[in-house]
Design a protein around this motif. Sequence first.
Motif, PDB file in Angstrom:
ATOM      1  N   SER A  10      47.944  38.472  32.115  1.00 39.92           N
ATOM      2  CA  SER A  10      46.933  38.748  33.134  1.00 39.92           C
ATOM      3  C   SER A  10      47.341  38.305  34.533  1.00 39.92           C
ATOM      4  O   SER A  10      46.654  38.630  35.507  1.00 39.92           O
ATOM      5  CB  SER A  10      45.606  38.083  32.756  1.00 39.92           C
ATOM      6  OG  SER A  10      45.784  36.704  32.548  1.00 39.92           O
ATOM      7  N   ASP A  11      48.440  37.561  34.670  1.00 33.94           N
ATOM      8  CA  ASP A  11      48.912  37.194  36.008  1.00 33.94           C
ATOM      9  C   ASP A  11      50.108  38.047  36.419  1.00 33.94           C
ATOM     10  O   ASP A  11      50.970  37.611  37.190  1.00 33.94           O
ATOM     11  CB  ASP A  11      49.273  35.708  36.072  1.00 33.94           C
ATOM     12  CG  ASP A  11      50.231  35.264  34.967  1.00 33.94           C
ATOM     13  OD1 ASP A  11      50.548  36.096  34.094  1.00 33.94           O
ATOM     14  OD2 ASP A  11      50.645  34.088  34.979  1.00 33.94           O
ATOM     15  N   ILE A  45      47.794  49.118  35.685  1.00 33.75           N
ATOM     16  CA  ILE A  45      47.878  49.834  34.403  1.00 33.75           C
ATOM     17  C   ILE A  45      47.290  51.233  34.538  1.00 33.75           C
ATOM     18  O   ILE A  45      47.808  52.200  33.956  1.00 33.75           O
ATOM     19  CB  ILE A  45      47.157  49.044  33.295  1.00 33.75           C
ATOM     20  CG1 ILE A  45      47.915  47.754  32.965  1.00 33.75           C
ATOM     21  CG2 ILE A  45      47.011  49.889  32.029  1.00 33.75           C
ATOM     22  CD1 ILE A  45      47.200  46.843  31.991  1.00 33.75           C
ATOM     23  N   ASP A  46      46.222  51.356  35.299  1.00 32.39           N
ATOM     24  CA  ASP A  46      45.603  52.671  35.531  1.00 32.39           C
ATOM     25  C   ASP A  46      46.618  53.677  36.056  1.00 32.39           C
ATOM     26  O   ASP A  46      46.671  54.826  35.597  1.00 32.39           O
ATOM     27  CB  ASP A  46      44.453  52.537  36.544  1.00 32.39           C
ATOM     28  CG  ASP A  46      43.121  52.273  35.875  1.00 32.39           C
ATOM     29  OD1 ASP A  46      43.068  52.283  34.628  1.00 32.39           O
ATOM     30  OD2 ASP A  46      42.125  52.057  36.585  1.00 32.39           O
ATOM     31  N   VAL A  47      47.414  53.230  37.028  1.00 31.88           N
ATOM     32  CA  VAL A  47      48.431  54.113  37.622  1.00 31.88           C
ATOM     33  C   VAL A  47      49.474  54.493  36.567  1.00 31.88           C
ATOM     34  O   VAL A  47      49.864  55.664  36.453  1.00 31.88           O
ATOM     35  CB  VAL A  47      49.112  53.415  38.821  1.00 31.88           C
ATOM     36  CG1 VAL A  47      50.227  54.304  39.393  1.00 31.88           C
ATOM     37  CG2 VAL A  47      48.084  53.091  39.902  1.00 31.88           C
ATOM     38  N   GLN A  51      34.060  42.126  31.745  1.00 31.39           N
ATOM     39  CA  GLN A  51      33.464  43.291  31.074  1.00 31.39           C
ATOM     40  C   GLN A  51      33.168  44.413  32.062  1.00 31.39           C
ATOM     41  O   GLN A  51      33.362  45.591  31.752  1.00 31.39           O
ATOM     42  CB  GLN A  51      32.178  42.874  30.348  1.00 31.39           C
ATOM     43  CG  GLN A  51      32.420  41.979  29.145  1.00 31.39           C
ATOM     44  CD  GLN A  51      31.147  41.581  28.436  1.00 31.39           C
ATOM     45  OE1 GLN A  51      30.424  42.432  27.914  1.00 31.39           O
ATOM     46  NE2 GLN A  51      30.854  40.283  28.412  1.00 31.39           N
ATOM     47  N   ALA A  52      32.713  44.044  33.237  1.00 25.96           N
ATOM     48  CA  ALA A  52      32.426  45.057  34.266  1.00 25.96           C
ATOM     49  C   ALA A  52      33.704  45.776  34.682  1.00 25.96           C
ATOM     50  O   ALA A  52      33.722  47.007  34.851  1.00 25.96           O
ATOM     51  CB  ALA A  52      31.763  44.384  35.470  1.00 25.96           C
ATOM     52  N   VAL A  53      34.791  45.016  34.838  1.00 25.51           N
ATOM     53  CA  VAL A  53      36.077  45.611  35.197  1.00 25.51           C
ATOM     54  C   VAL A  53      36.556  46.543  34.076  1.00 25.51           C
ATOM     55  O   VAL A  53      37.073  47.635  34.334  1.00 25.51           O
ATOM     56  CB  VAL A  53      37.128  44.513  35.465  1.00 25.51           C
ATOM     57  CG1 VAL A  53      38.512  45.132  35.673  1.00 25.51           C
ATOM     58  CG2 VAL A  53      36.735  43.678  36.668  1.00 25.51           C
ATOM     59  N   CYS A  54      36.356  46.120  32.831  1.00 22.00           N
ATOM     60  CA  CYS A  54      36.768  46.947  31.686  1.00 22.00           C
ATOM     61  C   CYS A  54      35.990  48.261  31.640  1.00 22.00           C
ATOM     62  O   CYS A  54      36.565  49.332  31.365  1.00 22.00           O
ATOM     63  CB  CYS A  54      36.574  46.166  30.385  1.00 22.00           C
ATOM     64  SG  CYS A  54      37.763  44.815  30.147  1.00 22.00           S
ATOM     65  N   ARG A  55      34.704  48.194  31.893  1.00 23.47           N
ATOM     66  CA  ARG A  55      33.896  49.430  31.894  1.00 23.47           C
ATOM     67  C   ARG A  55      34.353  50.375  32.993  1.00 23.47           C
ATOM     68  O   ARG A  55      34.436  51.595  32.791  1.00 23.47           O
ATOM     69  CB  ARG A  55      32.414  49.084  32.078  1.00 23.47           C
ATOM     70  CG  ARG A  55      31.766  48.445  30.854  1.00 23.47           C
ATOM     71  CD  ARG A  55      30.267  48.413  30.992  1.00 23.47           C
ATOM     72  NE  ARG A  55      29.841  47.541  32.101  1.00 23.47           N
ATOM     73  CZ  ARG A  55      29.571  46.252  31.978  1.00 23.47           C
ATOM     74  NH1 ARG A  55      29.684  45.650  30.793  1.00 23.47           N
ATOM     75  NH2 ARG A  55      29.178  45.543  33.022  1.00 23.47           N
ATOM     76  N   GLU A  56      34.682  49.823  34.130  1.00 25.41           N
ATOM     77  CA  GLU A  56      35.094  50.644  35.270  1.00 25.41           C
ATOM     78  C   GLU A  56      36.431  51.328  35.033  1.00 25.41           C
ATOM     79  O   GLU A  56      36.656  52.446  35.508  1.00 25.41           O
ATOM     80  CB  GLU A  56      35.180  49.758  36.524  1.00 25.41           C
ATOM     81  CG  GLU A  56      35.573  50.509  37.787  1.00 25.41           C
ATOM     82  CD  GLU A  56      35.676  49.601  38.996  1.00 25.41           C
ATOM     83  OE1 GLU A  56      36.133  50.081  40.055  1.00 25.41           O
ATOM     84  OE2 GLU A  56      35.311  48.399  38.888  1.00 25.41           O
ATOM     85  N   HIS A  57      37.310  50.682  34.277  1.00 23.88           N
ATOM     86  CA  HIS A  57      38.678  51.206  34.111  1.00 23.88           C
ATOM     87  C   HIS A  57      38.969  51.667  32.685  1.00 23.88           C
ATOM     88  O   HIS A  57      40.145  51.797  32.303  1.00 23.88           O
ATOM     89  CB  HIS A  57      39.679  50.137  34.531  1.00 23.88           C
ATOM     90  CG  HIS A  57      39.621  49.784  35.983  1.00 23.88           C
ATOM     91  ND1 HIS A  57      40.293  50.485  36.941  1.00 23.88           N
ATOM     92  CD2 HIS A  57      38.926  48.798  36.635  1.00 23.88           C
ATOM     93  CE1 HIS A  57      40.065  49.937  38.138  1.00 23.88           C
ATOM     94  NE2 HIS A  57      39.232  48.916  37.978  1.00 23.88           N
ATOM     95  N   ASP A  58      37.966  51.915  31.902  1.00 23.79           N
ATOM     96  CA  ASP A  58      38.121  52.458  30.553  1.00 23.79           C
ATOM     97  C   ASP A  58      39.015  51.569  29.681  1.00 23.79           C
ATOM     98  O   ASP A  58      39.983  52.024  29.066  1.00 23.79           O
ATOM     99  CB  ASP A  58      38.699  53.883  30.613  1.00 23.79           C
ATOM    100  CG  ASP A  58      38.716  54.566  29.242  1.00 23.79           C
ATOM    101  OD1 ASP A  58      37.863  54.210  28.403  1.00 23.79           O
ATOM    102  OD2 ASP A  58      39.597  55.419  29.022  1.00 23.79           O
ATOM    103  N   LEU A  77      43.094  38.193  39.174  1.00 27.24           N
ATOM    104  CA  LEU A  77      44.438  38.589  38.755  1.00 27.24           C
ATOM    105  C   LEU A  77      44.383  39.680  37.691  1.00 27.24           C
ATOM    106  O   LEU A  77      45.171  40.636  37.717  1.00 27.24           O
ATOM    107  CB  LEU A  77      45.198  37.375  38.217  1.00 27.24           C
ATOM    108  CG  LEU A  77      45.630  36.319  39.236  1.00 27.24           C
ATOM    109  CD1 LEU A  77      46.189  35.090  38.524  1.00 27.24           C
ATOM    110  CD2 LEU A  77      46.670  36.880  40.192  1.00 27.24           C
ATOM    111  N   LEU A  78      43.448  39.567  36.755  1.00 26.87           N
ATOM    112  CA  LEU A  78      43.304  40.572  35.703  1.00 26.87           C
ATOM    113  C   LEU A  78      42.930  41.926  36.293  1.00 26.87           C
ATOM    114  O   LEU A  78      43.444  42.964  35.856  1.00 26.87           O
ATOM    115  CB  LEU A  78      42.243  40.126  34.697  1.00 26.87           C
ATOM    116  CG  LEU A  78      41.936  41.117  33.568  1.00 26.87           C
ATOM    117  CD1 LEU A  78      43.149  41.302  32.662  1.00 26.87           C
ATOM    118  CD2 LEU A  78      40.735  40.658  32.754  1.00 26.87           C
ATOM    119  N   THR A  79      42.068  41.919  37.292  1.00 22.61           N
ATOM    120  CA  THR A  79      41.667  43.173  37.946  1.00 22.61           C
ATOM    121  C   THR A  79      42.872  43.866  38.565  1.00 22.61           C
ATOM    122  O   THR A  79      43.037  45.087  38.443  1.00 22.61           O
ATOM    123  CB  THR A  79      40.606  42.895  39.017  1.00 22.61           C
ATOM    124  OG1 THR A  79      39.473  42.260  38.410  1.00 22.61           O
ATOM    125  CG2 THR A  79      40.154  44.195  39.687  1.00 22.61           C
TER     126      THR A  79
END
Length: 370
Positions: free
Chosen positions: A92-93, A26-28, A54-61, A18-20
């Motif tokens: 996050s949901d 948010i990126d958009v 953490q991996a998702v955070c690194r990927e999306h700044d 859900l967070l992803t």
Amino acid sequence: MDRISFSIVVATKSRVRLLTELIESIDVARKNYSGDCEVLIVDDSIPEESEAVQAVCREHDCKYIFYENSVSAKRNYGVLQAKNDVVLFLDSDCICTEHIIERYAEKYTDEKIAAVAGPLEFVGEDSWFWKAIEATPFLTCFYLPRFLPKVEWGVTANFSVRRQVFLEVEGFDETFKRPAGEDVDLGMKICEKGYEINAAAEALVYHSKKTWIPVKAMFRRLNFYGTADCDLIHKHPDRGDVVLPKRSMLYIIYALFLVLAAIASGKWWVLAGIPLVFLVENIVMSHLVNRLSREKKATLCQQFVAQMLIHDSDFAYLKRCAVTGQFSDIRKQMIYYMGQYNGMLEIGSYNTWLQLLLLMGIAALIVFLL
């Protein structure tokens, strides 16, 4: 003119998928906003899920922060780490719409506007239980910013506030250990300082139904709501009002009468009246609410479950009042917004007559037994 800078703070735990989805939305929104916008994820998941976040955070700044505490404390900590003018809280949901940041920025028209609240729309499968949830009054606050120009508080799943004002009112009260009541308290503290909270109808967020439809989790949530009502009235006594007799308190009185009647008469079958009164009152109230309701379309069974959810919150309120010694508040009702009075008085007038009939019936039974 410089654009307002935003810091988006998301407190999360064990919701990687859900967070992803939220971060991708948010990126958009960040790409559609020309000003500065950072994202802070405050997480306390177990190690395996923490690594995935953490991996998702690194990927999306996004800035990842591990902080193990209550939701209120995590959000407060996130604000302390934030660097920008306005903090936007999202859950996050949820999934935000593509121009949400722009819509929020438009509402900060002057320094008197300390915060802006956006509406939420629940999305997902319409299960049988969800229809029962919709028949309760607990979803109204999620929609209010769509219909009002200003509000007194906003649900923190979609709420923004000037960082300076947030710190001035000392943020979320961390004595609210559960996610309930802390957002109401924040909004009221802001308004008590003389600031205003705008509503942004187009700053829409979609809230997943998946985290609400588990039956056990929903009853637990409403238990938190009832507990928070007691704490809110204690902190903001002017928001606690005696509108009508509380149904849950009347049940307790009825039960005591029947217990005394059973003891005095020696006829223990009288105790069967305790669940019977509860059952009859709720069936009749479910029918009345369905007849009076203008929008909600629930079956009688769904409305009955809705009444059970309301009672869950109400009994939690009474328990909290008793535990904290706030006995004078037992008869009070938390007033979240002024329009709440209309529905309470309309339904409550019918309920008062119903309770009177029940009381007369119990009194007649006691006279007959004794």
